[in-house]
Design an enzyme around this catalytic site. Structure first.
Site, PDB file in Angstrom:
ATOM      1  N   GLU A 185       0.800  -1.233   0.000  1.00  0.00           N
ATOM      2  CA  GLU A 185       0.000   0.000   0.000  1.00  0.00           C
ATOM      3  C   GLU A 185       0.832   1.283   0.000  1.00  0.00           C
ATOM      4  O   GLU A 185       0.334   2.358   0.305  1.00  0.00           O
ATOM      5  CB  GLU A 185      -0.982   0.018   1.168  1.00  0.00           C
ATOM      6  CG  GLU A 185      -2.355  -0.523   0.838  1.00  0.00           C
ATOM      7  CD  GLU A 185      -2.407  -2.040   0.647  1.00  0.00           C
ATOM      8  OE1 GLU A 185      -3.371  -2.516   0.044  1.00  0.00           O
ATOM      9  OE2 GLU A 185      -1.472  -2.748   1.085  1.00  0.00           O
ATOM     10  N   TYR A 187       3.460   2.051   1.973  1.00  0.00           N
ATOM     11  CA  TYR A 187       4.064   2.443   3.242  1.00  0.00           C
ATOM     12  C   TYR A 187       5.580   2.192   3.204  1.00  0.00           C
ATOM     13  O   TYR A 187       6.127   1.828   2.167  1.00  0.00           O
ATOM     14  CB  TYR A 187       3.388   1.693   4.391  1.00  0.00           C
ATOM     15  CG  TYR A 187       1.956   2.135   4.629  1.00  0.00           C
ATOM     16  CD1 TYR A 187       1.675   3.403   5.142  1.00  0.00           C
ATOM     17  CD2 TYR A 187       0.879   1.296   4.328  1.00  0.00           C
ATOM     18  CE1 TYR A 187       0.368   3.818   5.355  1.00  0.00           C
ATOM     19  CE2 TYR A 187      -0.430   1.708   4.542  1.00  0.00           C
ATOM     20  CZ  TYR A 187      -0.682   2.969   5.050  1.00  0.00           C
ATOM     21  OH  TYR A 187      -1.973   3.384   5.252  1.00  0.00           O
ATOM     22  N   ARG A 235       2.456  -8.711   4.437  1.00  0.00           N
ATOM     23  CA  ARG A 235       1.541  -8.100   3.458  1.00  0.00           C
ATOM     24  C   ARG A 235       2.374  -7.634   2.268  1.00  0.00           C
ATOM     25  O   ARG A 235       3.098  -6.649   2.343  1.00  0.00           O
ATOM     26  CB  ARG A 235       0.793  -6.934   4.096  1.00  0.00           C
ATOM     27  CG  ARG A 235      -0.284  -6.300   3.218  1.00  0.00           C
ATOM     28  CD  ARG A 235      -1.534  -7.152   3.155  1.00  0.00           C
ATOM     29  NE  ARG A 235      -2.604  -6.463   2.449  1.00  0.00           N
ATOM     30  CZ  ARG A 235      -3.543  -5.720   3.039  1.00  0.00           C
ATOM     31  NH1 ARG A 235      -3.519  -5.567   4.366  1.00  0.00           N
ATOM     32  NH2 ARG A 235      -4.479  -5.147   2.336  1.00  0.00           N
ATOM     33  N   HIS A 273      -1.630   3.946  -1.894  1.00  0.00           N
ATOM     34  CA  HIS A 273      -2.668   4.925  -1.573  1.00  0.00           C
ATOM     35  C   HIS A 273      -2.686   6.084  -2.563  1.00  0.00           C
ATOM     36  O   HIS A 273      -3.721   6.734  -2.739  1.00  0.00           O
ATOM     37  CB  HIS A 273      -2.485   5.455  -0.153  1.00  0.00           C
ATOM     38  CG  HIS A 273      -2.883   4.477   0.905  1.00  0.00           C
ATOM     39  ND1 HIS A 273      -4.090   3.813   0.892  1.00  0.00           N
ATOM     40  CD2 HIS A 273      -2.238   4.032   2.018  1.00  0.00           C
ATOM     41  CE1 HIS A 273      -4.174   3.017   1.948  1.00  0.00           C
ATOM     42  NE2 HIS A 273      -3.053   3.116   2.635  1.00  0.00           N
ATOM     43  N   ALA A 331     -12.015  -7.146   5.534  1.00  0.00           N
ATOM     44  CA  ALA A 331     -11.849  -6.150   6.588  1.00  0.00           C
ATOM     45  C   ALA A 331     -13.176  -5.460   6.888  1.00  0.00           C
ATOM     46  O   ALA A 331     -13.837  -5.735   7.885  1.00  0.00           O
ATOM     47  CB  ALA A 331     -10.776  -5.139   6.184  1.00  0.00           C
ATOM     48  N   GLN A 360     -17.709   5.803   3.610  1.00  0.00           N
ATOM     49  CA  GLN A 360     -18.124   7.054   4.233  1.00  0.00           C
ATOM     50  C   GLN A 360     -17.868   7.118   5.735  1.00  0.00           C
ATOM     51  O   GLN A 360     -17.587   8.195   6.264  1.00  0.00           O
ATOM     52  CB  GLN A 360     -19.604   7.311   3.943  1.00  0.00           C
ATOM     53  CG  GLN A 360     -19.882   7.603   2.479  1.00  0.00           C
ATOM     54  CD  GLN A 360     -21.349   7.867   2.212  1.00  0.00           C
ATOM     55  OE1 GLN A 360     -22.061   8.412   3.041  1.00  0.00           O
ATOM     56  NE2 GLN A 360     -21.816   7.455   1.053  1.00  0.00           N
ATOM     57  N   CYS A 362     -15.872   4.603   7.408  1.00  0.00           N
ATOM     58  CA  CYS A 362     -14.629   3.914   7.771  1.00  0.00           C
ATOM     59  C   CYS A 362     -13.427   4.752   7.334  1.00  0.00           C
ATOM     60  O   CYS A 362     -12.874   5.532   8.109  1.00  0.00           O
ATOM     61  CB  CYS A 362     -14.592   2.506   7.195  1.00  0.00           C
ATOM     62  SG  CYS A 362     -15.033   2.363   5.448  1.00  0.00           S
ATOM     63  N   CYS A 374     -19.356   2.417  10.566  1.00  0.00           N
ATOM     64  CA  CYS A 374     -19.853   1.812   9.337  1.00  0.00           C
ATOM     65  C   CYS A 374     -21.205   2.410   9.013  1.00  0.00           C
ATOM     66  O   CYS A 374     -22.073   2.514   9.892  1.00  0.00           O
ATOM     67  CB  CYS A 374     -19.970   0.300   9.501  1.00  0.00           C
ATOM     68  SG  CYS A 374     -20.663  -0.540   8.055  1.00  0.00           S
ATOM     69  N   GLU A 686     -27.334  17.671   2.329  1.00  0.00           N
ATOM     70  CA  GLU A 686     -27.047  16.639   1.336  1.00  0.00           C
ATOM     71  C   GLU A 686     -27.523  15.310   1.907  1.00  0.00           C
ATOM     72  O   GLU A 686     -27.375  15.042   3.100  1.00  0.00           O
ATOM     73  CB  GLU A 686     -25.544  16.583   1.061  1.00  0.00           C
ATOM     74  CG  GLU A 686     -25.150  15.615  -0.031  1.00  0.00           C
ATOM     75  CD  GLU A 686     -25.587  16.045  -1.424  1.00  0.00           C
ATOM     76  OE1 GLU A 686     -25.734  15.169  -2.286  1.00  0.00           O
ATOM     77  OE2 GLU A 686     -25.792  17.248  -1.630  1.00  0.00           O
TER      78      GLU A 686
END
Length: 738
Positions: A185, A187, A235, A273, A331, A360, A362, A374, A686
């Site tokens: 990812e 990192y 990972r 990312h 996950a 939205q 998480c 969640c 909204e």
């Protein structure tokens, strides 16, 4: 369809591979092939109690998932040293005091389910750290970072390796069954691996052999420190999706070296990312990347775990049955439903609250410094805050809920689960409210699942449902309490010509299927405006099941090489042909759709850009007539400079906000009825299903004790303020960090 209860573990016959034990050698046996993947939740920071970090909430969160049947849990990322923080004062483990705090987590998990195992993820953020102490292989600022990182010296690299080993050793002492070393990812470890971020010329840079030395030495050091019976998950980034990333030969070489260094399991990482390819949002097809793991299966002998957009048992079973992986990592599905595995094992698939990958509550919360939750399950990460307890004897009430949208459904099912007698009314002929429009937008097929889940829960908890019926005071006055969840109506802006035949509302388009012409202007660039624009530009067959969304079409559209023969797995994206010519307008200057979610907004903007949607900011709407939409555009820099033009369009779609529907409230109060508002009826703005479901769930959890009209919402905590403080530091240093 109502779920049928069974005590014979019917799901084991439906999903035999998923429930097959996995032998990890000296590290023991996993009871099933399900790994709860790591997530940044904010719980890792804990709270300070008497000078000690209290991780009780984190322990309760994972204990509930352990009771839910997960075989192996991986925590959110914990840094091995201060430089590795993801954000200011984030979780860290490199001393005995911090280790003691983690004992509460492991003890709660093992007490909840002695056959469950839990591993702590060790994550060094590298240049992704949102703080001025960030480090990296080279002093190269991330495009999504705040600070230019310090380039580690060779001595500091060796110290970092030692910090990983110490962190792992402390985690074992704290009672963890293993660690996951985060090597993907984008990192720190991933940053060392690729030429994109590693410009070094010493023993940690240059050749791939040198660049891969860091992860190999880390795994060796952790194995030596923790012994043979400790689970080490690595990972591995199998698909970087950024320019200058790894090629497949390098990835295989690293996987084999990691195995030889002592890893127990290799988990799959997909994309950095900063990659401009969506990998986890709802528009990504289910199991879109299991083929990546499958390609590695013949190259190593230790178990391989695959990940990303695996959110239902049949998806996991197919992956395992087809030999694409030895394990599946999920996950966010365990945010949506802590009992996912138990329900699958019992064959109660209809009762699974499916993750819709909206991001939205998480990831968007994480980037704001707010504890994660969640959208479809507000209790996630708030187990000690929202307790769903049976109503006390003698306090059962008859409650009417007006509106079967997300807020009303959340309240109805939660209150009924607790033992109240609930009746829900809605004028529509189906439950779901605004979700029935959202589910039609390409890429939001998962919204069908939330409606399916609520339908199953209404049936399970015995909620009376009266559809196709508009109710008034007479039908409601005999209830003990009435919950107004009637939602919103579209706001009509005061534009001359707003009643012209060209003008339609988003409800006309999405609910009533009114025909729309070839050339369209959409007024309002919030979430609804983007949804309508995507709906109008989509040129294909609408899907009613997420399983029907094509992985191959998605990979072609975003330029992902399914053969993984190109470096980083990238190809030219496929050109997109739009069904209509759309202009999306907003009054504000600046980025159109700036208010969309941080982790998904860029995807929506990219989708519209590929569809050649013209996005216009700083627009005022002069009038609508036979010629079209007359607008004036104010220059962003020179407010006195204005240009007028006419958009020759067939239709103008209004997506300019909403007004709350509260017409029942005052008549009910006048009749002496106790009334509460939730969802859009309380706060329009909204459309916000996250807030609506949260309001409904929280109120239902304590409705018998709630003050009339009381509104219960999530406390965002202080993390956001800390993030803002360091953002200010970043801004002051901007001159030296460009």
């Amino acid at each position: 369809m109502a779920a049928v209860r069974s005590s014979s573990k019917a799901g084991r016959k439906l999903f035999p591979k998923m429930f097959e034990p996995l032998d990890l050698g000296p590290a023991g046996v996993l009871k099933n092939r399900v790994l709860m993947g790591s997530m940044h939740s904010g719980l890792e920071k804990g709270s300070i109690m008497g000078g000690q970090v209290d991780l009780t909430n984190m322990g309760e969160f994972f204990a509930e998932r352990a009771r839910g049947g997960v075989g192996l849990i991986v925590t959110g990322g914990v840094a091995p040293n201060r430089a590795g923080w993801v954000s200011p004062f984030a979780a860290k483990l490199n001393n005995t005091s911090e280790m003691e705090s983690h004992k509460i987590v492991t003890s709660k998990v093992h007490d909840a389910a002695p056959d469950a195992k839990i591993a702590m993820q060790i994550l060094h953020s590298g240049r992704y750290g949102y703080h001025p102490l960030a480090v990296a292989p080279s002093a190269v600022k991330s495009p999504i970072g705040w600070f230019t990182p310090h380039a580690l010296s060779s001595k500091e690299v060796h110290k970092t390796i030692a910090d990983y080993a110490k962190c792992a050793s402390l985690s074992k002492e704290a009672g963890y069954d293993g660690v996951e070393i985060m090597g993907s990812e984008g990192y720190l470890i991933n940053q060392f691996l690729v030429e994109r971020t590693n410009f070094r010329t010493d023993e940690w840079g240059g050749s791939y052999e040198n660049r891969m030395r860091l992860p190999v030495e880390i795994v060796k050091a952790v194995r030596e420190a923790c012994g043979p019976d400790f689970i080490i998950i690595y990972r591995l980034s199998m698909l970087d999706l950024v320019e200058g990333g790894s090629n497949w030969e390098e990835i295989v070489t690293l996987a084999q070296a990691i195995e030889n260094a002592g890893a127990t399991i290799i988990n799959t990482g997909i994309g950095w990312h900063e990659a401009r390819v969506p990998t986890i949002v709802t528009s990504v097809p289910r199991a879109a990347f299991s083929w990546v793991t499958e390609k590695m299966m013949s190259s190593v002998d230790i178990p391989l775990c695959t990940t990303n957009r695996i959110n239902m048992p049949h998806v996991a079973e197919k992956i395992l049955g087809d030999g694409q992986a030895d394990m599946v990592s999920m996950a966010r599905p365990f945010l949506a439903d802590s009992q996912f595995v138990n329900k699958a094992e019992e064959g109660l698939v209809e009762e699974i609250n499916t993750c819709i990958a909206c991001n939205q509550a998480c990831l968007d919360h994480t980037f704001k410094g707010i504890t994660a939750s969640c959208l479809v399950n507000p209790r996630a990460c708030h187990e000690t805050d929202i307790e769903i307890e049976p109503v006390a004897p003698g306090r059962k009430e008859r409650i009417a809920v007006v509106g079967a949208g997300p807020a009303g459904l959340a309240f109805s099912t939660t209150a009924a689960e607790r033992g109240h007698e609930v009746t829900v009314f809605d004028m529509a002929d189906e439950i779901g409210g605004q979700f029935n429009m959202a589910k039609q937008v390409p890429g939001k097929e998962e919204f069908h699942e939330t409606i399916r889940y609520f339908g199953a829960m209404l049936n399970k908890w015995g909620v009376k449902v009266a559809l196709g019926k508009k109710v008034g005071v007479d039908e409601l006055k005999d209830f003990d309490k009435v919950i107004i969840a009637t939602g919103v109506s579209p706001r009509t802006p005061p534009i001359p010509g707003i009643d012209h035949p060209k003008v339609l509302s988003y409800i006309d388009v999405l609910r009533h299927k009114v025909p729309v012409g070839k050339n369209v202007a959409v007024i309002g660039a919030g979430g609804i405006g983007f949804d309508v624009s995507e709906f109008l530009t989509f040129h294909g067959e609408m899907k009613t099941k997420a399983d029907d969304v094509s992985v191959d079409e998605y990979l072609e559209e975003w330029g992902v090489d399914k053969k993984n023969e190109t470096r980083s797995g990238m190809l030219e994206p496929k050109a997109h042909t739009a069904a209509r010519n759309v202009t999306l307008l907003q009054r504000k200057h600046g980025k159109v759709g700036a208010g969309l979610g941080k982790t998904s907004g860029w995807v929506h903007r990219a989708q519209l850009k590929k569809a050649d949607v013209s996005m216009v900011g700083g627009a005022s709407y002069d009038r609508i007539d036979d010629e079209g939409l007359h607008i004036t555009i104010t220059d962003k820099k020179d407010k006195e400079k204005k240009t007028t033009q006419v958009l020759d369009v067939d239709n103008v779609i209004i997506c300019a906000g909403q007004e709350p529907l509260r017409e029942l409230e005052e008549p009910l109060k006048a009749a002496g009825v106790k009334v509460w508002r939730i969802g859009g009826a309380e706060e329009a703005g909204e459309l916000d299903a996250k807030k609506a479901i949260d309001m409904g769930t929280r109120l239902a959890s304590k409705i018998e004790d709630a003050e009339q009209g009381e509104v219960l919402t999530m406390d965002i905590g202080t993390g956001a303020k800390v993030i803002e403080f360091f953002r200010d530091i970043r801004n002051k240093k901007a001159g030296i960090n460009k």
